[in-house]
Motif scaffolding. Structure first.
Motif, PDB file in Angstrom:
ATOM      1  N   THR A 130       0.832  -1.191   0.000  1.00 55.01           N
ATOM      2  CA  THR A 130       0.000   0.000   0.000  1.00 55.01           C
ATOM      3  C   THR A 130       0.872   1.248   0.000  1.00 55.01           C
ATOM      4  O   THR A 130       2.047   1.206   0.365  1.00 55.01           O
ATOM      5  CB  THR A 130      -0.900   0.022   1.241  1.00 55.01           C
ATOM      6  OG1 THR A 130      -0.077  -0.029   2.429  1.00 55.01           O
ATOM      7  CG2 THR A 130      -1.856  -1.157   1.251  1.00 55.01           C
ATOM      8  N   THR A 167      -2.712   1.037  -7.848  1.00 61.23           N
ATOM      9  CA  THR A 167      -2.112   1.098  -6.516  1.00 61.23           C
ATOM     10  C   THR A 167      -3.169   1.394  -5.460  1.00 61.23           C
ATOM     11  O   THR A 167      -4.034   2.253  -5.653  1.00 61.23           O
ATOM     12  CB  THR A 167      -1.035   2.204  -6.468  1.00 61.23           C
ATOM     13  OG1 THR A 167      -0.059   1.925  -7.467  1.00 61.23           O
ATOM     14  CG2 THR A 167      -0.375   2.266  -5.100  1.00 61.23           C
ATOM     15  N   ARG A 168      -3.091   0.690  -4.338  1.00 57.28           N
ATOM     16  CA  ARG A 168      -3.968   0.968  -3.202  1.00 57.28           C
ATOM     17  C   ARG A 168      -3.411   2.189  -2.470  1.00 57.28           C
ATOM     18  O   ARG A 168      -2.330   2.141  -1.896  1.00 57.28           O
ATOM     19  CB  ARG A 168      -4.042  -0.242  -2.270  1.00 57.28           C
ATOM     20  CG  ARG A 168      -4.701  -1.460  -2.918  1.00 57.28           C
ATOM     21  CD  ARG A 168      -4.633  -2.664  -1.992  1.00 57.28           C
ATOM     22  NE  ARG A 168      -5.367  -2.416  -0.761  1.00 57.28           N
ATOM     23  CZ  ARG A 168      -5.084  -3.011   0.413  1.00 57.28           C
ATOM     24  NH1 ARG A 168      -4.054  -3.830   0.501  1.00 57.28           N
ATOM     25  NH2 ARG A 168      -5.814  -2.755   1.462  1.00 57.28           N
ATOM     26  N   CYS A 228      -3.772   5.614   0.107  1.00 61.49           N
ATOM     27  CA  CYS A 228      -4.391   6.307   1.228  1.00 61.49           C
ATOM     28  C   CYS A 228      -3.754   7.690   1.343  1.00 61.49           C
ATOM     29  O   CYS A 228      -2.528   7.813   1.324  1.00 61.49           O
ATOM     30  CB  CYS A 228      -4.200   5.540   2.535  1.00 61.49           C
ATOM     31  SG  CYS A 228      -4.909   6.344   3.996  1.00 61.49           S
ATOM     32  N   SER A 280     -10.234   1.493  -3.766  1.00 60.71           N
ATOM     33  CA  SER A 280      -8.776   1.391  -3.646  1.00 60.71           C
ATOM     34  C   SER A 280      -8.155   2.704  -3.201  1.00 60.71           C
ATOM     35  O   SER A 280      -6.951   2.783  -2.948  1.00 60.71           O
ATOM     36  CB  SER A 280      -8.160   0.961  -4.988  1.00 60.71           C
ATOM     37  OG  SER A 280      -8.537  -0.364  -5.291  1.00 60.71           O
ATOM     38  N   PHE A 334      -6.096  -2.529   5.756  1.00 60.21           N
ATOM     39  CA  PHE A 334      -5.300  -1.815   4.758  1.00 60.21           C
ATOM     40  C   PHE A 334      -3.823  -2.163   4.884  1.00 60.21           C
ATOM     41  O   PHE A 334      -3.115  -2.291   3.875  1.00 60.21           O
ATOM     42  CB  PHE A 334      -5.505  -0.305   4.918  1.00 60.21           C
ATOM     43  CG  PHE A 334      -4.909   0.513   3.802  1.00 60.21           C
ATOM     44  CD1 PHE A 334      -5.503   0.560   2.553  1.00 60.21           C
ATOM     45  CD2 PHE A 334      -3.749   1.247   4.008  1.00 60.21           C
ATOM     46  CE1 PHE A 334      -4.959   1.319   1.521  1.00 60.21           C
ATOM     47  CE2 PHE A 334      -3.191   2.013   2.984  1.00 60.21           C
ATOM     48  CZ  PHE A 334      -3.796   2.041   1.738  1.00 60.21           C
ATOM     49  N   TYR A 335      -3.354  -2.330   6.115  1.00 59.59           N
ATOM     50  CA  TYR A 335      -1.929  -2.585   6.330  1.00 59.59           C
ATOM     51  C   TYR A 335      -1.592  -4.065   6.505  1.00 59.59           C
ATOM     52  O   TYR A 335      -0.494  -4.412   6.923  1.00 59.59           O
ATOM     53  CB  TYR A 335      -1.435  -1.774   7.524  1.00 59.59           C
ATOM     54  CG  TYR A 335      -1.454  -0.295   7.240  1.00 59.59           C
ATOM     55  CD1 TYR A 335      -0.720   0.234   6.179  1.00 59.59           C
ATOM     56  CD2 TYR A 335      -2.239   0.575   7.983  1.00 59.59           C
ATOM     57  CE1 TYR A 335      -0.758   1.583   5.879  1.00 59.59           C
ATOM     58  CE2 TYR A 335      -2.280   1.936   7.692  1.00 59.59           C
ATOM     59  CZ  TYR A 335      -1.538   2.421   6.637  1.00 59.59           C
ATOM     60  OH  TYR A 335      -1.581   3.755   6.337  1.00 59.59           O
TER      61      TYR A 335
END
Length: 451
Positions: free
Chosen positions: A179, A232-233, A235, A258, A370-371
């Protein structure tokens, strides 16, 4: 040793339930109906009576800085920072490793893990790309072998300012490996705005005015476009503006999951008004505090769950390093890891009607997912780590310096009235905080491999 948590309202993935939780070997062994006789099923087990309080998964703060970051010392190291985390119900954090000029990426990671040995919470690491990323990208397989699949990049910061072409190069390599968390502020806009303010100005509102909303908006749209192209994911770190919240709303309505946002309590509670006067330096961070309209829009985004991860960017500095500076030299960063979950429990759940399930998603499970830490972290489920936090909605209190469990000598939340409180934290099946007293041992945390 088996421990049973009884008489609690456990916030499970699909609702709040009155259940008994059986903890053993640092894991959740069973979830039983409340009328089960746990003493008969598990003779000699320890009993923790939750007394009708909410029991939630231990919080996951996906963005903290504990010690060893920059030339000015951060007030909290891994141990004191983790004590503050536990005092507020957080049992897992994600910190950062950023190589110095010419430093080998693996050496940087080794040093951060060495610092982390003092942690009393479990922790993972982001790897931060620098302007020397071309030398770092070939080391991605080695970084992955170190248990790191979370990456960070900046559009504007010393030694880490990256351009759209740089992001294209980076995302092409990492899009299927992990991520990307991005600090998004358009450098050219900020540089232009700085020409309008004297660099030695002690008026800290200049920090906010030189980093306007449009700088965040442009940077967010740029990296989002590249993330879409590369798959790509993505944040956006510490979203601070109503424009960024609107972008996320647009993408969410279009079905783009995403791309998500992280934000922090200070952006919803405080505004640039706090930066006025001689104590304004105590309220400095990047991106900076903005207008009341931005704070309100971000809280509304929380209530709609347009913000997915509630983190803190916990990076406090002592007053001696903050006061007497100017807007260019002040070390930017504030506290938050102790107040994060308690703030949102008070302000979002109890005062504005956010559901407890949503509260858990945004303070724990979304970051764990997410991680790559889920379902070990972020959920009350059989086989998950026995990390729990108890929240009593009936307690009204005011946060003071006497409550601070870390090493900070001031808090932006000092004097803030709260409804509801974290009364007990369990990590790995053991009570490590009760009624504000943290008993976790130094070094009892574990480095977590993300996936």
């Amino acid at each position: 040793m088996v421990t049973a948590v009884i008489n609690g309202k456990a916030v499970l993935e699909h609702g709040v339930a009155s259940v008994s939780l059986i903890l053993e070997g640092g894991k959740i062994r069973a979830i039983l109906a409340p009328d089960c006789d746990v003493s008969a099923l598990y003779p000699g087990c320890g009993i923790i009576d939750a007394g009708g309080q909410y029991v939630v998964p231990g919080g996951v703060d996906g963005h903290v800085h504990f010690g060893g970051f920059g030339s000015v010392p951060i007030a909290d190291d891994f141990y004191t920072g983790s004590k503050a985390a536990l005092a507020g119900g957080t049992t897992t954090v994600v910190d950062f490793c950023e190589p110095g000029e010419g430093e080998d990426p693996l050496e940087c990671i080794r040093v951060r893990k060495d610092f982390g040995r003092d942690s009393a919470v479990d922790y993972a690491l982001h790897y931060t790309f620098t302007e020397d990323y071309r030398r770092e990208l070939p080391r991605i397989p080695d970084i992955l072998d170190q248990g790191i699949t979370a990456f960070k990049a900046y559009t504007y910061y010393p030694r880490t300012s990256l351009l759209p072409g740089d992001f294209w190069n980076i995302m092409e390599v990492i899009h299927d490996k992990g991520t990307l968390l991005v600090h998004a502020e358009e450098k050219s806009i900020i540089d232009c705005m700085k020409e309008r303010f004297h660099p030695e100005s002690s008026d800290m509102t200049a920090l906010s005015l030189t980093r306007p909303n449009i700088a965040e908006k442009i940077a967010v749209e740029s990296v989002l476009a590249i993330a879409r192209e590369t798959g790509t994911r993505l944040c956006i770190a510490h979203a601070s503006s109503r424009e960024t919240a609107a972008i996320r709303r647009r993408e969410r309505m279009a079905g783009n999951e995403s791309f998500i946002l992280e934000s922090c309590p200070h952006y919803m509670q405080f505004t640039r008004k706090s930066m006025e006067g001689p104590r304004g330096a105590l309220y400095t961070m990047n991106p900076p505090l903005r207008a009341r309209e931005d704070a309100d829009a971000l809280m509304e985004a929380v209530l709609r769950e347009d913000i997915s991860i509630l983190s803190t960017d916990h990076c406090p500095y002592s007053k001696q390093y903050k006061l007497g500076t100017n807007y260019e030299t002040v070390p930017c960063g504030v506290d938050g890891v102790q107040t994060r979950m308690q703030y949102y429990f008070s302000e979002a759940v109890l005062k504005r009607g956010l559901s407890m399930e949503a509260f858990v998603r945004m303070t724990s499970s979304n970051a764990a997912k997410f991680y790559g830490l889920y379902p070990q972290k972020g959920v009350i489920a059989v086989g998950s780590d026995a990390d729990l936090a108890f929240f009593d909605p009936a307690l009204s209190w005011t946060y003071t310096m006497e409550d601070v469990a870390g090493a900070t000598d001031y808090s932006i939340f000092e004097g803030f009235p709260l409804q509801g409180r974290c009364t007990r934290t369990i990590k790995g099946g053991e009570v490590v905080m009760e009624n504000g007293v943290v008993t976790a041992k130094k070094g009892s945390g574990t480095f977590l491999f993300t996936k």
